[in-house]
Design an enzyme around this catalytic site. Structure first.
Site, PDB file in Angstrom:
ATOM      1  N   GLY A  18       0.796  -1.229   0.000  1.00 58.21           N
ATOM      2  CA  GLY A  18       0.000   0.000   0.000  1.00 58.21           C
ATOM      3  C   GLY A  18       0.828   1.278   0.000  1.00 58.21           C
ATOM      4  O   GLY A  18       0.458   2.282   0.599  1.00 58.21           O
ATOM      5  N   ASP A  73      -1.613   3.916  -9.270  1.00 58.02           N
ATOM      6  CA  ASP A  73      -1.317   4.844  -8.168  1.00 58.02           C
ATOM      7  C   ASP A  73      -1.600   6.292  -8.553  1.00 58.02           C
ATOM      8  O   ASP A  73      -1.941   7.108  -7.700  1.00 58.02           O
ATOM      9  CB  ASP A  73       0.131   4.700  -7.705  1.00 58.02           C
ATOM     10  CG  ASP A  73       0.271   3.490  -6.780  1.00 58.02           C
ATOM     11  OD1 ASP A  73      -0.683   3.221  -6.026  1.00 58.02           O
ATOM     12  OD2 ASP A  73       1.303   2.818  -6.837  1.00 58.02           O
ATOM     13  N   THR A 190      10.411  -7.575  13.598  1.00 59.78           N
ATOM     14  CA  THR A 190      10.953  -6.310  13.074  1.00 59.78           C
ATOM     15  C   THR A 190      12.159  -6.514  12.171  1.00 59.78           C
ATOM     16  O   THR A 190      12.605  -5.568  11.526  1.00 59.78           O
ATOM     17  CB  THR A 190      11.390  -5.377  14.222  1.00 59.78           C
ATOM     18  OG1 THR A 190      12.457  -6.004  14.935  1.00 59.78           O
ATOM     19  CG2 THR A 190      10.245  -5.068  15.170  1.00 59.78           C
ATOM     20  N   GLN A 194      14.352  -3.912   9.737  1.00 58.92           N
ATOM     21  CA  GLN A 194      15.739  -3.523  10.016  1.00 58.92           C
ATOM     22  C   GLN A 194      16.610  -3.735   8.776  1.00 58.92           C
ATOM     23  O   GLN A 194      17.424  -2.880   8.415  1.00 58.92           O
ATOM     24  CB  GLN A 194      16.308  -4.362  11.164  1.00 58.92           C
ATOM     25  CG  GLN A 194      15.613  -4.149  12.499  1.00 58.92           C
ATOM     26  CD  GLN A 194      16.184  -5.068  13.562  1.00 58.92           C
ATOM     27  OE1 GLN A 194      17.373  -5.363  13.589  1.00 58.92           O
ATOM     28  NE2 GLN A 194      15.333  -5.548  14.462  1.00 58.92           N
ATOM     29  N   LYS A 225      12.685  -1.007  19.329  1.00 54.27           N
ATOM     30  CA  LYS A 225      13.640  -1.852  18.612  1.00 54.27           C
ATOM     31  C   LYS A 225      13.983  -1.247  17.246  1.00 54.27           C
ATOM     32  O   LYS A 225      15.146  -1.118  16.856  1.00 54.27           O
ATOM     33  CB  LYS A 225      13.001  -3.231  18.404  1.00 54.27           C
ATOM     34  CG  LYS A 225      13.921  -4.376  18.758  1.00 54.27           C
ATOM     35  CD  LYS A 225      13.155  -5.657  18.499  1.00 54.27           C
ATOM     36  CE  LYS A 225      13.887  -6.831  19.080  1.00 54.27           C
ATOM     37  NZ  LYS A 225      13.087  -8.048  18.942  1.00 54.27           N
ATOM     38  N   CYS A 388     -16.870   1.716 -22.281  1.00 51.36           N
ATOM     39  CA  CYS A 388     -15.946   1.489 -23.395  1.00 51.36           C
ATOM     40  C   CYS A 388     -16.293   0.190 -24.140  1.00 51.36           C
ATOM     41  O   CYS A 388     -17.241   0.166 -24.907  1.00 51.36           O
ATOM     42  CB  CYS A 388     -14.508   1.526 -22.909  1.00 51.36           C
ATOM     43  SG  CYS A 388     -13.374   1.956 -24.238  1.00 51.36           S
ATOM     44  N   MET A 391     -19.807  -0.471 -23.907  1.00 54.03           N
ATOM     45  CA  MET A 391     -20.687   0.286 -24.804  1.00 54.03           C
ATOM     46  C   MET A 391     -20.671  -0.345 -26.194  1.00 54.03           C
ATOM     47  O   MET A 391     -21.711  -0.464 -26.861  1.00 54.03           O
ATOM     48  CB  MET A 391     -20.224   1.748 -24.859  1.00 54.03           C
ATOM     49  CG  MET A 391     -20.962   2.617 -25.842  1.00 54.03           C
ATOM     50  SD  MET A 391     -20.191   2.539 -27.476  1.00 54.03           S
ATOM     51  CE  MET A 391     -20.866   3.981 -28.231  1.00 54.03           C
ATOM     52  N   HIS A 519     -14.328   6.492 -20.500  1.00 52.21           N
ATOM     53  CA  HIS A 519     -14.200   5.853 -19.186  1.00 52.21           C
ATOM     54  C   HIS A 519     -14.519   6.865 -18.074  1.00 52.21           C
ATOM     55  O   HIS A 519     -13.601   7.518 -17.564  1.00 52.21           O
ATOM     56  CB  HIS A 519     -12.763   5.356 -18.977  1.00 52.21           C
ATOM     57  CG  HIS A 519     -12.407   4.186 -19.823  1.00 52.21           C
ATOM     58  ND1 HIS A 519     -12.635   2.892 -19.433  1.00 52.21           N
ATOM     59  CD2 HIS A 519     -11.825   4.121 -21.049  1.00 52.21           C
ATOM     60  CE1 HIS A 519     -12.203   2.066 -20.381  1.00 52.21           C
ATOM     61  NE2 HIS A 519     -11.711   2.787 -21.371  1.00 52.21           N
ATOM     62  N   GLU A 521     -15.017   6.362 -15.101  1.00 53.04           N
ATOM     63  CA  GLU A 521     -14.412   5.964 -13.814  1.00 53.04           C
ATOM     64  C   GLU A 521     -13.134   6.718 -13.501  1.00 53.04           C
ATOM     65  O   GLU A 521     -12.732   6.794 -12.342  1.00 53.04           O
ATOM     66  CB  GLU A 521     -14.171   4.451 -13.778  1.00 53.04           C
ATOM     67  CG  GLU A 521     -13.101   3.901 -14.712  1.00 53.04           C
ATOM     68  CD  GLU A 521     -13.631   3.479 -16.086  1.00 53.04           C
ATOM     69  OE1 GLU A 521     -14.658   4.021 -16.525  1.00 53.04           O
ATOM     70  OE2 GLU A 521     -12.981   2.624 -16.726  1.00 53.04           O
TER      71      GLU A 521
HETATM   72  N1  GLN Z   1     -11.166  -3.021 -27.109  1.00 51.35           N
HETATM   73  C1  GLN Z   1     -11.936  -1.855 -27.345  1.00 51.35           C
HETATM   74  C2  GLN Z   1     -11.207  -0.850 -28.218  1.00 51.35           C
HETATM   75  O1  GLN Z   1     -10.022  -0.893 -28.350  1.00 51.35           O
HETATM   76  C3  GLN Z   1     -12.372  -1.210 -26.047  1.00 51.35           C
HETATM   77  C4  GLN Z   1     -11.236  -0.698 -25.227  1.00 51.35           C
HETATM   78  C5  GLN Z   1     -11.599  -0.467 -23.793  1.00 51.35           C
HETATM   79  O2  GLN Z   1     -12.584  -0.975 -23.285  1.00 51.35           O
HETATM   80  N2  GLN Z   1     -10.782   0.292 -23.090  1.00 51.35           N
HETATM   81  O3  GLN Z   1     -11.823   0.014 -28.775  1.00 51.35           O
END
Ligand code: GLN
Length: 546
Positions: A18, A73, A190, A194, A225, A388, A391, A519, A521
């Protein structure tokens, strides 16, 4: 202009403890004291970016607004710090060597012999300082990937050593260690810490703080320690026990007074800490009542006997933020799409979910199962969000089962498809024919115009948005009229109307059926959940029967 300060976060003992969350959390507590904070991630591999690695090797590829294909990250930094991180804040061994070699070719070293040391660490330092300047950061957190003692990250540690030598008051190092409690011994050990501290010493770096990751709090005896053998003061040893909720980690660090200790060492002044909005967020999480059962229909990524879930971390976090904001506790399930391929009897289990997501992906494995799941969600009115590939597959599903185009598919899996409802963009085809794979997809932020009166326009509360992309294939406009006439709503397009970016089904036909070429997200943040995830969760909530 402020004086720049730098904090290197370096891992010891083992990977996966982490470090990224620790780096983001250190940044968070400093930011909560009013400082401008940014973060830099160093990955020691040769790949110029994470885009060419497969998910089993790398986990999620996080896409920045400026189109860099980076490490997850970077997503943690964006989510914790609520800032956009850019291309300049990410480097790999490959990227660093490439720029040194390019500069050498351009005679930028003025005839000198260009050597691994010092020129590679100098380029690393230049990049770190450049990121700090561009973000005008008071404090820059630099997370060094890998674990001390590995051959791979030695030149990055050398950069940290050189920076400390040249600016002793402005540079700190934090060792993120791990303290095992072997079950047969029953005592926290530990010694690995160390050894890690000694290895760091042999790279010329004395840690200023040691963050002790473990499954429980570290006690006084062990602090003493570690202090003695690692040459740090007891108060510089910070307990970092496992927690179910990573968002509590900044407050946990603060309980040990970490921000104050850091500021003192860096000779920085800042206002008292204010984590109130973050505290409210945690309270909200803890007071959720109903459970929202969410299914992510994707392909499994196995490494040996283990299954990786990091691959969709941004999707998972986005679902959580939306659920928490709506006052429900998300219970996220992995559904292996392979299971439905040729096993239509199994698909009825999807009825148990309050909502379903089909996330991004590549290649042919599992896609027939995903299409079957989308069909099930559409026909059984289960709230659905496609991302993506999700869709693209939703468009294919609609073409096959509503428009009667049995042969509908994407040219990604069948170049000679009878009905290429999804096809490759022409400039993408050219790149592939030249074997130009790295950093050549449609990447990063693009504007999108939303259809007036659509679900997405209502959710976003505006008619123009900007979202992040990572794909090579697109909706084929030859099929647009046909699908629209059959009831599919194209509710988001590129400003020139040439690219289909969002599809949806009208609300009188389906409670929530939305899929995006981009995307979303990557833009969801803890305190600002993404509107499309909120839309999905709210529709899902209506299925919870008390
Ligand atoms: N494989 C698909 C493309 O290249 C979708 C890519 C994805 O879902 N990031 O268009």
């Amino acid at each position: 202009m402020s004086k720049r300060k730098y904090i290197f976060v370096i891992g010891g003992v083992m990977s996966g403890v982490g470090k990224g969350i620790a780096s983001a959390s250190i940044g968070k507590i400093l930011q909560a004291r009013g400082l401008a904070v940014t973060a830099v991630k160093i990955d020691p591999y040769i790949n110029v970016d994470a885009g060419t690695m497969n998910p089993i090797e790398h986990g999620e590829v996080y896409v920045t607004s400026d189109g860099d294909e980076t490490d997850q990250d970077i997503g943690n930094y964006e989510r914790f710090l609520n800032i956009d991180i850019h291309r300049d804040n990410y480097m790999t061994t490959g990227r660093v060597y490439r720029s040194v070699i390019e500069k050498e070719r351009n005679l930028e070293y003025e005839g000198k012999c260009v050597e691994v040391v010092p020129h590679i660490p100098m380029e690393v330092i230049r990049r770190i300082k450049n990121a700090a300047d561009k973000d005008d950061a008071d404090v820059t957190i630099i997370e060094v990937g890998g674990t001390v003692g590995e051959y791979q990250n030695i030149l990055f540690l050398e950069a940290a050593r050189m920076m400390k030598l040249n600016h002793p008051e402005d540079v700190l190092s934090v060792l993120v260690s791990y303290l095992p409690v072997p079950s047969k011994i029953g005592e926290m050990k530990t010694k690995p810490t160390q050894t890690a501290a000694k290895m760091l010493n042999s790279a010329g770096i004395q840690p200023d703080f040691i963050l002790c990751r473990a499954d429980q709090e570290i006690d006084d005896l062990r602090k003493e320690k570690i202090a003695m053998f690692c040459n740090v003061r007891k108060e510089e040893i910070i307990s970092a026990p496992d927690t179910d909720l990573v968002y509590e980690i900044p407050a946990n660090f603060e309980r040990d007074g970490l921000s104050e200790k850091i500021l003192k060492k860096l000779n920085l002044e800042a206002r008292a800490i204010d984590l109130s909005d973050w505290d409210n967020f945690i309270q909200k999480i803890k007071s959720t009542k109903d459970t929202l059962k969410i299914g992510i229909v994707g392909k499994y990524f196995e490494t040996g006997d283990f299954v990786l879930s990091d691959v969709y971390i941004s999707v998972i976090e986005s679902l959580k933020y939306a659920a928490w904001q709506s006052g429900v506790d998300p219970e996220i399930h992995w559904i292996n799409s392979d299971a439905y391929d040729g096993h239509s009897e199994k698909i009825d289990e999807l009825r148990d979910y309050h909502c379903l997501v089909v996330p991004g992906g590549f290649g042919s494995r599992g896609i027939e199962g995903k299409i079957a799941a989308i069909q099930y969600a559409r026909e059984n009115k289960i709230p659905f969000l496609g991302l993506c590939y999700g869709m693209q597959l939703a468009s294919i599903e609609f073409a096959r089962h509503i428009c009667g185009l049995g042969g509908a598919t994407t040219t990604e899996i069948r170049p000679e498809a009878e009905h290429p409802v999804i096809h490759i963009m022409s400039e993408q085809a050219e790149k592939l024919s030249k074997k130009q794979y790295g950093n050549t997809m449609r990447l990063g932020s693009y504007p999108c115009i939303l259809k007036s009166g659509s679900i997405v326009e209502r959710l976003y509360g505006k008619s123009e948005i900007v979202e992040r992309h990572r794909h090579r294939y697109e909706f084929n406009n030859d099929y647009r009229d046909l699908l629209e006439e059959a009831g599919l709503v194209v509710s988001g397009t590129s400003p020139d109307d040439q690219l289909v970016e969002i599809i949806e089904l009208p609300e009188d036909i389906h409670p929530f059926f939305v899929a995006t070429q981009f995307h979303p997200e990557f833009k969801s943040r803890p305190l600002q959940p993404h509107p499309l995830f909120i839309g999905l969760v709210e529709a899902g909530q209506k299925r919870i029967i008390n």
